[in-house]
Design a protein around this motif. Sequence first.
Motif, PDB file in Angstrom:
ATOM      1  N   SER A 112       0.858  -1.263   0.199  1.00 30.69           N
ATOM      2  CA  SER A 112      -0.038   0.080  -0.131  1.00 30.69           C
ATOM      3  C   SER A 112       0.671   0.966   0.106  1.00 30.69           C
ATOM      4  O   SER A 112       2.039   1.332   0.229  1.00 30.69           O
ATOM      5  N   LEU A 113       0.366   2.409  -0.108  1.00 27.52           N
ATOM      6  CA  LEU A 113       0.982   3.550  -0.221  1.00 27.52           C
ATOM      7  C   LEU A 113       1.612   3.893   0.831  1.00 27.52           C
ATOM      8  O   LEU A 113       2.711   4.638   1.223  1.00 27.52           O
ATOM      9  N   ALA A 114       0.701   3.554   2.321  1.00 25.98           N
ATOM     10  CA  ALA A 114       1.196   3.669   3.406  1.00 25.98           C
ATOM     11  C   ALA A 114       2.610   3.031   3.832  1.00 25.98           C
ATOM     12  O   ALA A 114       3.338   3.669   4.697  1.00 25.98           O
ATOM     13  N   GLU A 115       2.754   1.882   3.169  1.00 23.89           N
ATOM     14  CA  GLU A 115       3.835   1.195   3.525  1.00 23.89           C
ATOM     15  C   GLU A 115       5.006   1.332   2.501  1.00 23.89           C
ATOM     16  O   GLU A 115       6.197   1.202   2.757  1.00 23.89           O
ATOM     17  N   ARG A 116       4.797   2.461   1.933  1.00 21.02           N
ATOM     18  CA  ARG A 116       5.980   2.983   0.861  1.00 21.02           C
ATOM     19  C   ARG A 116       6.640   4.267   1.209  1.00 21.02           C
ATOM     20  O   ARG A 116       6.278   5.251   0.938  1.00 21.02           O
ATOM     21  N   HIS A 117       7.363   4.328   2.295  1.00 22.27           N
ATOM     22  CA  HIS A 117       7.633   5.529   3.047  1.00 22.27           C
ATOM     23  C   HIS A 117       8.263   6.538   2.335  1.00 22.27           C
ATOM     24  O   HIS A 117       9.294   6.112   1.693  1.00 22.27           O
ATOM     25  N   GLY A 118       7.728   7.628   2.254  1.00 18.96           N
ATOM     26  CA  GLY A 118       8.274   8.671   1.582  1.00 18.96           C
ATOM     27  C   GLY A 118       7.843   9.010   0.037  1.00 18.96           C
ATOM     28  O   GLY A 118       7.940  10.215  -0.484  1.00 18.96           O
ATOM     29  N   ASP A 119       7.223   7.918  -0.577  1.00 16.90           N
ATOM     30  CA  ASP A 119       6.632   7.757  -1.781  1.00 16.90           C
ATOM     31  C   ASP A 119       5.485   8.944  -1.949  1.00 16.90           C
ATOM     32  O   ASP A 119       5.250   9.370  -3.197  1.00 16.90           O
ATOM     33  N   ALA A 120       4.774   9.073  -0.928  1.00 17.07           N
ATOM     34  CA  ALA A 120       3.257   9.753  -1.124  1.00 17.07           C
ATOM     35  C   ALA A 120       3.905  11.315  -1.425  1.00 17.07           C
ATOM     36  O   ALA A 120       3.228  11.982  -2.209  1.00 17.07           O
ATOM     37  N   VAL A 121       4.894  11.685  -0.764  1.00 12.35           N
ATOM     38  CA  VAL A 121       5.508  13.298  -1.321  1.00 12.35           C
ATOM     39  C   VAL A 121       5.917  13.143  -2.811  1.00 12.35           C
ATOM     40  O   VAL A 121       5.752  14.080  -3.472  1.00 12.35           O
ATOM     41  N   LEU A 122       6.873  12.196  -2.853  1.00 15.17           N
ATOM     42  CA  LEU A 122       7.302  12.200  -4.261  1.00 15.17           C
ATOM     43  C   LEU A 122       6.231  12.131  -5.397  1.00 15.17           C
ATOM     44  O   LEU A 122       6.310  12.911  -6.398  1.00 15.17           O
ATOM     45  N   LEU A 123       5.373  11.227  -5.189  1.00 12.02           N
ATOM     46  CA  LEU A 123       4.103  11.269  -6.209  1.00 12.02           C
ATOM     47  C   LEU A 123       3.323  12.391  -6.197  1.00 12.02           C
ATOM     48  O   LEU A 123       2.793  12.899  -7.205  1.00 12.02           O
ATOM     49  N   ALA A 124       3.084  12.885  -5.142  1.00 14.68           N
ATOM     50  CA  ALA A 124       2.416  14.324  -5.047  1.00 14.68           C
ATOM     51  C   ALA A 124       3.018  15.424  -5.846  1.00 14.68           C
ATOM     52  O   ALA A 124       2.346  16.280  -6.476  1.00 14.68           O
ATOM     53  N   ARG A 125       4.547  15.516  -5.684  1.00 11.44           N
ATOM     54  CA  ARG A 125       5.017  16.567  -6.450  1.00 11.44           C
ATOM     55  C   ARG A 125       4.888  16.206  -7.743  1.00 11.44           C
ATOM     56  O   ARG A 125       4.677  17.090  -8.530  1.00 11.44           O
ATOM     57  N   HIS A 126       4.807  15.082  -8.216  1.00 11.98           N
ATOM     58  CA  HIS A 126       4.834  14.569  -9.659  1.00 11.98           C
ATOM     59  C   HIS A 126       3.316  15.143 -10.258  1.00 11.98           C
ATOM     60  O   HIS A 126       3.308  15.582 -11.208  1.00 11.98           O
ATOM     61  N   PHE A 127       2.485  14.699  -9.591  1.00 13.09           N
ATOM     62  CA  PHE A 127       0.989  14.904  -9.825  1.00 13.09           C
ATOM     63  C   PHE A 127       0.570  16.451  -9.729  1.00 13.09           C
ATOM     64  O   PHE A 127       0.073  17.144 -10.653  1.00 13.09           O
TER      65      PHE A 127
END
Length: 459
Positions: free
Chosen positions: A323-338
Amino acid sequence: MTDAIEPAELPVLLVVEDDEGLQRQLKWAYDGYRVVAAHDRAAAIEALRQYEPAVVTLDLGLPPDPDGTSEGFATLAELLRLKPDTKIIVASGHGARESALKAISLGAYDFYRKPLDIDELGLIVARAFHLHDIESENRRLEANGGSAVLGSIITAAPEMLKVAKTIERVANADVSVMLLGASGTGKELLARAVHDSSGRAKHEFVAINCAAIPENLLEAELFGYERGAFTGAVKTNPGKIELAQGGTLFLDEVGDIPLPLQVKLLRFLQERVIERIGGRVPIAVDTRIVCATHQDLDAMIAAGGFREDLYYRLAEIVVKIPSLAERHGDAVLLARHFANRFARELNAKVHGLSNEALAAIDAHPWPGNVRELENRIKRAVIMADGKTVSAEDLDLPNPAGGGEEQAAINLRAAREVADRRAIRSAMSRTDNNISGAAKLLGISRPTLYDLIKQYQLQA
């Protein structure tokens, strides 16, 4: 467990084998490694914690089940849980093909049959050490910045990088792949990656959502129909399986296929031929199946809602998507991209995300995973009045507390996991600005540089 006497600077090879004679033979054969031997699961776990080996050879026939494989598979799962980057080479004389597929699906690196061929195993062990070194170097180069893997998947999380490497490895094996993960984790994107990384890439990738098509129409969609097969069938239509000839068919939400149709799909997987509705001539089709579901198929099988024989045909390789919650740090990386993408498309005055928004994104559990994140960012970019998207634009609560850390192999590793997670999060939130990240972490720039160097977080 027997103590190793080889020099400590040699790479450690853990041999999990209850036959003491074979233990001695392997120690004699592998003079280029520091060989540590363990005779059962408890000793293997103790050795893993103490020596943190890069490579393990594991006999699946361990006590108290030396004539079976249950204890061996339990040991495999526990070793990988504690140290996921370990290359584990399993051996068994019991049901070689079935054991091999199951071991690889659980995360084993490779498989060999007994009786043992020392030279053959030596080559496998050498390749495993070499691959471990390459992956360690890749993690060192990738850990700080986040990059696109498999062409389009943005991640810096080890959990997702492991999934990407699994897919790269199985893509050319031409076996059926089942992707298991919650809604919004990117299962179709990964299915496309399987196709694009395989020898079938020049042919069609065809996707069908089995939950979105009414039950009475799904058979026609999959298998096609002949002219006159039913009222309204004014011309012959090939189905999705035929349209994917030479390529890949992605069956999303495969758990929603009704039982009568499961029988027909099973026949195709066994014989590689289909019959259109209203047809009488078998049609040979070379189509690879990749499927996905968020449902618990084991429970469905137990309840009679899904055929067990079909499951084993579809799940030759199983890939579990974090899940995204298990991918530490990825939410911010993806948010910047989107945010950058939607700003270009929908609101050019927006130039990024505020610090408060980044903190809120980093703290949110994202139950809807990447799909929820993408939708929130899209809506926030459209509605934003200022030059940056705020936490209010995202409609997210103020950051608060995190979850528990995953169990670590030992205390040193637990500290490293916590440090890496905090540094990765700070670097993501400050767009890799050292001064800003140090300020967020409450440490000096030289201290942060030392930690980055210590954990090899950048080149």
